[in-house]
Design a protein around this motif. Structure first.
Motif, PDB file in Angstrom:
ATOM      1  N   GLY A 187       0.836  -1.193   0.000  1.00  0.00           N
ATOM      2  CA  GLY A 187       0.000   0.000   0.000  1.00  0.00           C
ATOM      3  C   GLY A 187       0.869   1.240   0.000  1.00  0.00           C
ATOM      4  N   GLU A 188       0.217   2.377   0.016  1.00  0.00           N
ATOM      5  CA  GLU A 188       0.934   3.649  -0.051  1.00  0.00           C
ATOM      6  C   GLU A 188       1.918   3.788   1.110  1.00  0.00           C
ATOM      7  OE1 GLU A 188      -0.031   8.448  -0.486  1.00  0.00           O
ATOM      8  OE2 GLU A 188      -1.649   7.006  -0.150  1.00  0.00           O
ATOM      9  N   ASN A 189       3.176   4.038   0.770  1.00  0.00           N
ATOM     10  CA  ASN A 189       4.253   4.224   1.748  1.00  0.00           C
ATOM     11  C   ASN A 189       4.485   2.987   2.615  1.00  0.00           C
ATOM     12  OD1 ASN A 189       4.639   6.951   0.933  1.00  0.00           O
ATOM     13  ND2 ASN A 189       2.932   7.585   2.248  1.00  0.00           N
ATOM     14  N   LYS A 190       4.154   1.820   2.086  1.00  0.00           N
ATOM     15  CA  LYS A 190       4.383   0.573   2.810  1.00  0.00           C
ATOM     16  C   LYS A 190       5.218  -0.345   1.921  1.00  0.00           C
ATOM     17  CE  LYS A 190       0.022   0.915   5.369  1.00  0.00           C
ATOM     18  NZ  LYS A 190      -1.292   0.277   5.675  1.00  0.00           N
ATOM     19  N   ASP A 191       6.519  -0.065   1.873  1.00  0.00           N
ATOM     20  CA  ASP A 191       7.437  -0.767   0.980  1.00  0.00           C
ATOM     21  C   ASP A 191       8.494  -1.514   1.777  1.00  0.00           C
ATOM     22  OD1 ASP A 191       6.464   0.275  -1.677  1.00  0.00           O
ATOM     23  OD2 ASP A 191       6.972   2.168  -0.704  1.00  0.00           O
ATOM     24  N   TRP A 192       8.824  -2.693   1.304  1.00  0.00           N
ATOM     25  CA  TRP A 192       9.868  -3.522   1.919  1.00  0.00           C
ATOM     26  C   TRP A 192      10.842  -3.926   0.822  1.00  0.00           C
ATOM     27  CZ3 TRP A 192       9.252  -9.352   3.336  1.00  0.00           C
ATOM     28  CH2 TRP A 192      10.375  -9.780   4.054  1.00  0.00           C
ATOM     29  N   HIS A 193      12.074  -3.471   0.957  1.00  0.00           N
ATOM     30  CA  HIS A 193      13.109  -3.738  -0.047  1.00  0.00           C
ATOM     31  C   HIS A 193      14.245  -4.499   0.621  1.00  0.00           C
ATOM     32  CE1 HIS A 193      15.821  -3.083  -3.456  1.00  0.00           C
ATOM     33  NE2 HIS A 193      16.746  -2.782  -2.555  1.00  0.00           N
ATOM     34  N   TYR A 194      14.719  -5.542  -0.023  1.00  0.00           N
ATOM     35  CA  TYR A 194      15.861  -6.270   0.522  1.00  0.00           C
ATOM     36  C   TYR A 194      16.618  -6.950  -0.620  1.00  0.00           C
ATOM     37  CZ  TYR A 194      12.595 -10.268   0.256  1.00  0.00           C
ATOM     38  OH  TYR A 194      11.697 -11.220  -0.164  1.00  0.00           O
ATOM     39  N   GLN A 195      17.770  -7.522  -0.259  1.00  0.00           N
ATOM     40  CA  GLN A 195      18.631  -8.217  -1.205  1.00  0.00           C
ATOM     41  C   GLN A 195      18.962  -9.596  -0.646  1.00  0.00           C
ATOM     42  OE1 GLN A 195      21.931  -6.014  -3.224  1.00  0.00           O
ATOM     43  NE2 GLN A 195      23.240  -7.467  -2.135  1.00  0.00           N
ATOM     44  N   VAL A 196      18.971 -10.610  -1.508  1.00  0.00           N
ATOM     45  CA  VAL A 196      19.322 -11.969  -1.093  1.00  0.00           C
ATOM     46  C   VAL A 196      20.348 -12.538  -2.070  1.00  0.00           C
ATOM     47  CG1 VAL A 196      17.186 -12.536   0.116  1.00  0.00           C
ATOM     48  CG2 VAL A 196      17.315 -12.853  -2.359  1.00  0.00           C
ATOM     49  N   ASP A 197      21.139 -13.461  -1.570  1.00  0.00           N
ATOM     50  CA  ASP A 197      22.133 -14.149  -2.391  1.00  0.00           C
ATOM     51  C   ASP A 197      21.794 -15.631  -2.476  1.00  0.00           C
ATOM     52  OD1 ASP A 197      23.761 -11.838  -2.759  1.00  0.00           O
ATOM     53  OD2 ASP A 197      24.517 -12.106  -0.718  1.00  0.00           O
ATOM     54  N   GLY A 198      22.108 -16.231  -3.587  1.00  0.00           N
ATOM     55  CA  GLY A 198      21.880 -17.662  -3.758  1.00  0.00           C
ATOM     56  C   GLY A 198      22.945 -18.249  -4.658  1.00  0.00           C
TER      57      GLY A 198
ATOM     58  N   ASP B 299      -8.316   2.463  11.529  1.00  0.00           N
ATOM     59  CA  ASP B 299      -7.804   2.141  10.198  1.00  0.00           C
ATOM     60  C   ASP B 299      -6.940   3.274   9.658  1.00  0.00           C
ATOM     61  OD1 ASP B 299      -9.222  -0.209  10.364  1.00  0.00           O
ATOM     62  OD2 ASP B 299     -10.877   0.464   9.094  1.00  0.00           O
ATOM     63  N   ARG B 300      -7.354   4.495   9.923  1.00  0.00           N
ATOM     64  CA  ARG B 300      -6.626   5.659   9.402  1.00  0.00           C
ATOM     65  C   ARG B 300      -5.229   5.765  10.004  1.00  0.00           C
ATOM     66  NH1 ARG B 300      -5.743  10.762  10.986  1.00  0.00           N
ATOM     67  NH2 ARG B 300      -6.956  10.461  12.899  1.00  0.00           N
ATOM     68  N   THR B 301      -5.078   5.361  11.251  1.00  0.00           N
ATOM     69  CA  THR B 301      -3.793   5.525  11.945  1.00  0.00           C
ATOM     70  C   THR B 301      -3.014   4.220  12.068  1.00  0.00           C
ATOM     71  OG1 THR B 301      -4.880   5.204  14.090  1.00  0.00           O
ATOM     72  CG2 THR B 301      -4.675   7.466  13.279  1.00  0.00           C
ATOM     73  N   ALA B 302      -3.536   3.138  11.495  1.00  0.00           N
ATOM     74  CA  ALA B 302      -2.873   1.841  11.649  1.00  0.00           C
ATOM     75  C   ALA B 302      -1.515   1.828  10.964  1.00  0.00           C
ATOM     76  CB  ALA B 302      -3.757   0.731  11.077  1.00  0.00           C
ATOM     77  N   GLY B 303      -0.570   1.138  11.573  1.00  0.00           N
ATOM     78  CA  GLY B 303       0.724   0.917  10.954  1.00  0.00           C
ATOM     79  C   GLY B 303       0.768  -0.464  10.324  1.00  0.00           C
TER      80      GLY B 303
ATOM     81  N   ALA C 153      10.334  -5.166   8.978  1.00  0.00           N
ATOM     82  CA  ALA C 153       9.952  -3.997   8.179  1.00  0.00           C
ATOM     83  C   ALA C 153       8.686  -3.402   8.767  1.00  0.00           C
ATOM     84  CB  ALA C 153       9.726  -4.385   6.718  1.00  0.00           C
ATOM     85  N   GLY C 154       8.401  -2.144   8.407  1.00  0.00           N
ATOM     86  CA  GLY C 154       7.164  -1.501   8.826  1.00  0.00           C
ATOM     87  C   GLY C 154       7.351  -0.541   9.973  1.00  0.00           C
ATOM     88  N   PHE C 155       6.226  -0.062  10.496  1.00  0.00           N
ATOM     89  CA  PHE C 155       6.273   0.905  11.592  1.00  0.00           C
ATOM     90  C   PHE C 155       5.003   0.796  12.424  1.00  0.00           C
ATOM     91  CE2 PHE C 155       4.468   3.009   7.877  1.00  0.00           C
ATOM     92  CZ  PHE C 155       3.291   3.526   8.368  1.00  0.00           C
TER      93      PHE C 155
END
Length: 557
Positions: free
Chosen positions: A112-123, A279-283, A299-301
């Motif tokens: 959702g808006e401003n709810k992004d999770w970015h990461y890097q993995v190796d294999g 709902d409006r203030t949920a993290g 991740a998250g807040f």
């Protein structure tokens, strides 16, 4: 051009080249064969990433060295993060030799808006007897996933409270304990229900053994909820309750009235308004569930605490309304509104009305003489006799008094009136289907409030959140409103509502429609309407109003 982009287009290119080869052979030219420029390792990793982005755990697992172990892990990941979208991409692939290599992926999840999770993995990749495969490890899709599960969850701060219009606690979240009977673990249902009824008698005497037996028999083998108890009741009975064979206790946080005496149909709408704020203030958070450590947030807040809400409901007015509606043996409702603000002060119904649905706020009934002041206002405003105004004129004037106007209040659905046959989707409980004039108890209270105020107030259930109005009408001329006030005063002092003339400052009208009885009026900054369906006496609504006003005059408890 990247690997994945080339892959998306290679089918088209192969067709074109195949055609070119056929033409070349036909012309006796030298033929050629197109070769994929990617290595087998590159093709494997691209296919693995494509399967991940397509959320195909089975396809992705088949490209690993251990499909049986990989598929349930991948399936849980997509299930635990089901409300997110993902984009895996290859950022690096290094082939160490002819049989092995390693790669790096980036993953971008969005919830959702401003709810992004970015990461890097190796294999790593290896060439096995069956071909090239991704060496399986849960960490190849989510960091530190091995031995854990991953979940996207909502995070909430402490729940807000709801206060009434005078600042007293009205609603708060409490733990509600559902006492459930499970026949599968009940060797003797008679013994269990008899013992449970004895335990519950001090707090819930209506829950008898016979009642529980009937409910169990109605749905053999099914679990039933015997009763729901607040914590302050349950804690004194807990040891005895859990000792009854077949009894289970399910605890659920629930928004309930702080004072159990205060019950009103408005509580559900207040729950909706409360939930909208949460709902409006949920993290949000992404957590790794560890069998030993529990959830680990990656991740998250945390959402900020939502503000406490102040309802327009006045507990004292609400309790007075409750005392009034129970005096009647047929369906009855009472709604009170504050003319100066439009705030809903109270709404209540008796048990007979409760069985019919949302009578107080959405039930539309034949208006009968409730519309007499509207008809009078329409005539005065146009300089004609009240009996000569048509339905269109009546609708226009009613709108200037708040009736039939399209109001919108978040979390609160209500109807005021229906004039003519132009609207659909309304809740009509009684009355002739051909009636052109229908009004709800809330609508009659709003009519009284509009006359008291001199213009239609926008209804409001939470302070600071008034209704939005589509095409708000202009108020009636002051001389018309003054005439309506005079009509209402005379009705109390000298007319059908004279039983109420002992209540100082009261103006109102006793009205009827068939066997239904109404009274609507105002005193001070309280406007209200009383509705009694199928009344067993012509003055039933007036007497109910008398009880309300008598209780209202008492000092708040």
């Amino acid at each position: 051009m990247g690997f994945r982009e080339w892959q998306r287009r290679r089918g088209v290119r192969t067709v074109v080249l195949g055609t070119a080869v056929a033409v070349a052979v036909a012309l006796g030219l030298n033929t050629f064969v197109f070769n994929d420029p990617r290595s087998d390792a590159e093709i494997l990793v691209d296919d693995f990433v494509e399967a991940l982005n397509d959320r195909e755990p089975g396809d992705a697992a088949e490209l690993t060295s251990y499909p049986n172990a990989a598929e349930p892990v991948l399936a849980q990941m997509f299930d635990g993060l089901s409300d997110g979208s993902v984009d895996y991409d290859v950022t690096q692939l290094v082939e160490l030799n002819a049989d092995s290599g390693y790669f790096t992926l980036t993953a971008d999840w969005n919830f959702g808006e401003n709810k992004d999770w970015h990461y890097q993995v190796d294999g790593s990749v290896r060439k096995l007897a069956v071909g090239w495969r991704v060496s399986w490890s849960p960490d190849v899709v989510v960091p530190d996933l091995a031995g854990r599960t991953v979940h996207h969850v909502r995070t909430d701060a402490a729940p807000p409270m709801i206060f009434d219009g005078t600042g007293k606690p009205l609603m708060e979240e409490q733990t509600i304990n559902a006492i459930v009977l499970n026949p599968a673990f009940m060797p003797d249902s008679v013994a269990s229900t008899t013992r449970l009824a004895e335990i519950l008698a001090p707090v819930a005497p209506v829950i008898t053994s016979e009642l529980m037996q009937q409910r169990l028999a109605a749905d053999p083998g099914a679990r039933i909820t015997a009763v729901k108890l607040r914590d302050q009741d349950y804690q004194f009975l807990e040891d005895d309750i859990v000792a009854v064979p077949g009894v289970e206790v399910i605890k659920t946080p629930t928004l309930v009235s702080s004072d159990r005496r205060v019950s009103t149909p408005l509580l559900d709408s207040l729950r909706s308004a409360w939930q909208l704020e949460r709902d409006r203030t949920a993290g949000w958070a992404v957590t790794l569930e560890d069998p030993e450590q529990g959830p680990i947030q990656v991740a998250g807040f945390q959402g900020p605490p939502p503000p406490d809400l102040t309802a327009t409901v006045d507990s004292h007015v609400q309790l007075a309304a409750k005392e009034a509606v129970v005096t009647v043996g047929t369906p009855a409702a009472l709604v009170a509104i504050q003319p100066s603000t439009g705030g809903i002060l109270a709404a209540d119904v008796n048990n007979q009305a409760m069985e019919l649905g949302p009578v107080a706020t959405r039930g539309l009934y034949s208006a009968g003489s409730v519309f007499d002041p509207v008809r009078l206002a329409a005539g005065l405003d146009r300089g004609v006799a009240p009996d000569s105004v048509n339905t269109e004129d009546l609708a226009e004037t009613a709108g200037r008094l708040g009736l039939g106007v399209e109001y919108s209040v978040p979390g609160f659905e209500f109807e005021t009136a229906q004039i003519g046959h132009g609207r659909s989707g309304v809740v009509q409980f009684t009355g002739d289907g051909d009636d052109e004039l229908l009004v709800s108890p809330l609508g009659a209270a709003l009519l009284a409030a509009s006359i008291a105020r001199g213009e239609a107030p926008a209804p409001m259930l939470v302070q600071g959140q008034p209704a939005s109005v589509t095409d708000a009408p202009e108020p009636l001329p002051s001389q018309v409103t003054d005439a309506l006030r005079g009509l209402m005063i005379d009705n109390v002092q000298n007319g059908p509502a004279s039983f109420l003339k002992g209540h100082p400052g009261l103006a109102g009208i006793a009205a009827s429609a068939g066997d239904d009885r109404w009274f609507f009026g105002y005193t001070g900054d309280v406007a209200f309407a009383v509705f009694v369906a199928d009344a067993d006496g012509g003055d039933r609504a007036v007497k109910m109003a008398d009880r309300f006003l008598t209780e209202l005059a008492k000092p708040p408890a």
